[in-house]
Motif scaffolding. Structure first.
Motif, PDB file in Angstrom:
ATOM      1  N   LEU A 141      45.363  -9.172  82.522  1.00 41.13           N
ATOM      2  CA  LEU A 141      46.129  -8.274  83.130  1.00 41.13           C
ATOM      3  C   LEU A 141      45.733  -8.042  84.571  1.00 41.13           C
ATOM      4  N   LEU A 142      44.338  -7.994  84.506  1.00 41.41           N
ATOM      5  CA  LEU A 142      43.417  -7.434  85.776  1.00 41.41           C
ATOM      6  C   LEU A 142      43.745  -8.350  86.980  1.00 41.41           C
ATOM      7  N   SER A 143      43.914  -9.677  86.543  1.00 45.58           N
ATOM      8  CA  SER A 143      43.918 -10.576  87.447  1.00 45.58           C
ATOM      9  C   SER A 143      45.452 -10.683  88.034  1.00 45.58           C
ATOM     10  N   THR A 181      35.716  -9.689  89.251  1.00 40.99           N
ATOM     11  CA  THR A 181      36.604  -9.825  87.936  1.00 40.99           C
ATOM     12  C   THR A 181      36.979 -11.203  88.051  1.00 40.99           C
ATOM     13  N   GLY A 182      37.637 -11.770  89.061  1.00 35.21           N
ATOM     14  CA  GLY A 182      37.962 -13.140  89.159  1.00 35.21           C
ATOM     15  C   GLY A 182      36.844 -14.093  88.826  1.00 35.21           C
ATOM     16  N   VAL A 183      35.823 -13.851  89.493  1.00 34.09           N
ATOM     17  CA  VAL A 183      34.748 -15.056  88.958  1.00 34.09           C
ATOM     18  C   VAL A 183      34.185 -14.533  87.736  1.00 34.09           C
ATOM     19  N   ALA A 184      34.209 -13.601  87.046  1.00 36.65           N
ATOM     20  CA  ALA A 184      33.704 -13.383  85.649  1.00 36.65           C
ATOM     21  C   ALA A 184      35.062 -13.841  84.671  1.00 36.65           C
ATOM     22  N   GLU A 193      37.217   3.759 100.944  1.00 33.13           N
ATOM     23  CA  GLU A 193      35.923   3.625 100.091  1.00 33.13           C
ATOM     24  C   GLU A 193      36.709   3.060  98.601  1.00 33.13           C
ATOM     25  N   HIS A 194      37.429   3.741  98.402  1.00 35.18           N
ATOM     26  CA  HIS A 194      38.241   3.140  96.994  1.00 35.18           C
ATOM     27  C   HIS A 194      38.986   1.773  97.033  1.00 35.18           C
ATOM     28  N   VAL A 195      39.137   1.667  98.408  1.00 31.95           N
ATOM     29  CA  VAL A 195      40.056   0.361  98.533  1.00 31.95           C
ATOM     30  C   VAL A 195      39.141  -0.762  98.522  1.00 31.95           C
ATOM     31  N   LEU A 196      38.059  -0.581  99.157  1.00 29.23           N
ATOM     32  CA  LEU A 196      36.896  -1.555  99.211  1.00 29.23           C
ATOM     33  C   LEU A 196      36.313  -1.700  97.799  1.00 29.23           C
ATOM     34  N   ASP A 197      36.201  -0.633  97.078  1.00 31.74           N
ATOM     35  CA  ASP A 197      35.673  -0.845  95.577  1.00 31.74           C
ATOM     36  C   ASP A 197      36.751  -1.698  94.812  1.00 31.74           C
ATOM     37  N   LEU A 198      38.163  -1.455  94.842  1.00 27.62           N
ATOM     38  CA  LEU A 198      38.984  -2.118  94.377  1.00 27.62           C
ATOM     39  C   LEU A 198      38.866  -3.764  94.525  1.00 27.62           C
ATOM     40  N   GLY A 199      38.535  -4.274  95.948  1.00 26.64           N
ATOM     41  CA  GLY A 199      38.550  -5.305  96.498  1.00 26.64           C
ATOM     42  C   GLY A 199      37.358  -6.094  95.978  1.00 26.64           C
ATOM     43  N   VAL A 200      36.040  -5.359  95.858  1.00 24.87           N
ATOM     44  CA  VAL A 200      34.769  -6.003  95.351  1.00 24.87           C
ATOM     45  C   VAL A 200      34.881  -6.161  93.919  1.00 24.87           C
ATOM     46  N   VAL A 201      35.627  -5.417  93.251  1.00 25.80           N
ATOM     47  CA  VAL A 201      35.535  -5.311  91.906  1.00 25.80           C
ATOM     48  C   VAL A 201      36.486  -6.439  91.460  1.00 25.80           C
ATOM     49  N   LEU A 202      37.630  -6.432  92.194  1.00 25.57           N
ATOM     50  CA  LEU A 202      38.545  -7.564  91.818  1.00 25.57           C
ATOM     51  C   LEU A 202      37.921  -8.930  91.931  1.00 25.57           C
ATOM     52  N   ALA A 203      37.316  -9.050  92.961  1.00 28.50           N
ATOM     53  CA  ALA A 203      36.544 -10.330  93.352  1.00 28.50           C
ATOM     54  C   ALA A 203      35.752 -10.825  92.217  1.00 28.50           C
ATOM     55  N   GLU A 232      20.196  -7.863  70.991  1.00 32.30           N
ATOM     56  CA  GLU A 232      19.134  -8.772  71.503  1.00 32.30           C
ATOM     57  C   GLU A 232      19.163  -9.650  72.756  1.00 32.30           C
ATOM     58  N   THR A 233      20.391 -10.122  72.858  1.00 35.36           N
ATOM     59  CA  THR A 233      20.503 -10.893  73.926  1.00 35.36           C
ATOM     60  C   THR A 233      21.934 -10.414  74.741  1.00 35.36           C
ATOM     61  N   PRO A 234      21.760  -9.371  75.796  1.00 34.19           N
ATOM     62  CA  PRO A 234      22.984  -8.830  76.416  1.00 34.19           C
ATOM     63  C   PRO A 234      23.668  -9.888  77.432  1.00 34.19           C
ATOM     64  N   ASP A 235      25.073  -9.957  77.442  1.00 35.83           N
ATOM     65  CA  ASP A 235      25.654 -10.755  78.367  1.00 35.83           C
ATOM     66  C   ASP A 235      26.109 -10.187  79.691  1.00 35.83           C
ATOM     67  N   GLY A 236      25.610 -10.823  80.618  1.00 31.52           N
ATOM     68  CA  GLY A 236      25.711  -9.984  82.083  1.00 31.52           C
ATOM     69  C   GLY A 236      27.328 -10.078  82.318  1.00 31.52           C
ATOM     70  N   TRP A 237      27.998 -11.396  81.856  1.00 30.68           N
ATOM     71  CA  TRP A 237      29.583 -11.204  82.213  1.00 30.68           C
ATOM     72  C   TRP A 237      30.218 -10.206  81.563  1.00 30.68           C
ATOM     73  N   VAL A 238      29.854 -10.049  80.141  1.00 31.44           N
ATOM     74  CA  VAL A 238      30.427  -9.211  79.515  1.00 31.44           C
ATOM     75  C   VAL A 238      30.321  -7.613  80.110  1.00 31.44           C
ATOM     76  N   ALA A 239      29.257  -7.473  80.623  1.00 27.49           N
ATOM     77  CA  ALA A 239      29.017  -6.205  81.454  1.00 27.49           C
ATOM     78  C   ALA A 239      29.539  -6.176  82.457  1.00 27.49           C
ATOM     79  N   LEU A 240      29.969  -7.247  83.480  1.00 23.73           N
ATOM     80  CA  LEU A 240      30.724  -7.180  84.442  1.00 23.73           C
ATOM     81  C   LEU A 240      32.259  -6.940  84.349  1.00 23.73           C
ATOM     82  N   LEU A 241      32.670  -7.590  83.171  1.00 25.00           N
ATOM     83  CA  LEU A 241      33.998  -7.441  82.941  1.00 25.00           C
ATOM     84  C   LEU A 241      34.293  -6.089  82.427  1.00 25.00           C
ATOM     85  N   THR A 242      33.476  -5.518  81.755  1.00 22.33           N
ATOM     86  CA  THR A 242      33.579  -4.220  80.926  1.00 22.33           C
ATOM     87  C   THR A 242      33.562  -3.180  82.300  1.00 22.33           C
TER      88      THR A 242
END
Length: 331
Positions: A146-148, A131-134, A119-129, A238-248
């Motif tokens: 550094l995450l990349s 992160t790369g897009v973001a 489960e944790h390895v799948l989590d890391l893989g998905v989050v890493l992918a 007023e205008t939240p940023d989805g990419w910032v949310a994803l990177l956070t």
């Protein structure tokens, strides 16, 4: 649990919290909290519930859909694990999940433990992918680069070990036999049985359909988690940023790999303020977002965990951490 672990966890949390609040202007923080549009908390709550439901569905797949273990039971145990993580340091909620589910003969401890590892390895893989897009679309986040670099090394190393066990189980058996040979025969037999059960937890990696389903639920879970954070950002921006949310969210995921305080108090605030500061979000606003998001997660999952623990054990206390290892339930 040694006292030094508590001390180390508190030190890590305290340092992270200090970084979050250093130079924080309290009147500005109070004004930010008062001015929030808290109607955004409803979609944040719904996204949180969706993420937990997706994780529950994925866990059932990783356990090879054990007969007699319902979605509701896994939901209860997963949330009970979150509750334990919120009150004890060093990810003790994972041990709680193993003990609670290993009471049933169809889900031995080795299988449950390995399902959590996968489960944790799948989590890391998905989050890493994600992160790369973001990062490709938001290159201004200097420190997050550094995450990349570190992320792929960590994820591929863990995945490689699991794939080796999945496709060369005889190697794992030989290693287990060698390591347990000096032990007393009763303990030797028990450890070998649990190791065999753990190998069953790797079956999903050999089954393309199951692996695709588990990966799909992982993606749903993390997108829902990012949506939760996006909604909480809407409380104060007023205008939240989805990419910032994803990177956070990505930075929080990797940051929480380091053992720390119960519920990662301090760590969540420190990472959130740091990442959002990279995108020009004021300290008071970022800190408010971290408090609101963490507070909602802490409150909702602790409540669901207490309910799940009561439904599974008949009580809300943590005594099962000492008792459950010797219990088996035939259902």
């Amino acid at each position: 649990m040694g006292r030094w672990r508590w001390v180390l966890g508190l030190m890590i949390g305290a340092l992270a919290l200090y970084g979050a609040v250093r130079g924080l202007d309290l009147p500005t923080l109070w004004a930010t909290l008062r001015a929030g549009n808290y109607g955004w908390m409803l979609p944040a709550l719904l996204a949180l519930i969706l993420s937990v439901a997706a994780r529950t569905a994925r866990w059932r797949i990783l356990l090879n859909a054990p007969p007699g273990v319902s979605f509701l039971r896994l939901w209860n145990i997963l949330n009970a694990g979150y509750l334990v993580t919120h009150v004890l340091p060093f990810r003790m909620g994972e041990l709680a999940r193993v003990l609670l589910l290993a009471r049933f003969p169809q889900t031995p401890a080795g299988l449950v433990a390995m399902s959590i590892v996968v489960e944790h390895v799948l989590d890391l893989g998905v989050v890493l992918a994600l992160t790369g897009v973001a990062l490709a679309l938001q290159p201004g986040a200097r420190g997050l680069g550094l995450l990349s670099h570190a992320g792929p090394v960590l994820t591929l190393g863990a995945l490689g070990g699991l794939l080796l066990g999945a496709f060369r189980p005889q190697w794992a058996r030989r290693l287990t036999d060698a390591l347990t040979r000096p032990l007393p025969r009763p303990l030797q037999g028990r450890l070998r049985r649990e190791a065999e059960a753990a190998l069953r937890g790797l079956e999903v990696l050999r089954t393309p359909r199951a692996l695709a389903a588990a990966s799909g639920w992982s993606l749903v879970a993390w997108l829902a988690t990012a949506a939760h954070l996006y909604a909480v950002m809407g409380v104060f921006l007023e205008t939240p940023d989805g990419w910032v949310a994803l990177l956070t969210m990505s930075a929080l995921t990797f940051g929480m790999l380091v053992p720390s305080t119960p519920g990662y108090i301090g760590v969540v605030q420190g990472i959130t303020v740091w990442v959002m500061g990279e995108f020009g979000i004021p300290q008071a606003t970022a800190f408010s977002i971290s408090v609101a998001s963490h507070g909602l997660i802490y409150g909702v999952l602790s409540t669901l965990g207490a309910l799940g623990l009561w439904l599974e054990t008949g009580q809300v206390g943590l005594g099962f951490l000492r008792r459950a290892e010797g219990e088996r339930v035939d259902r």
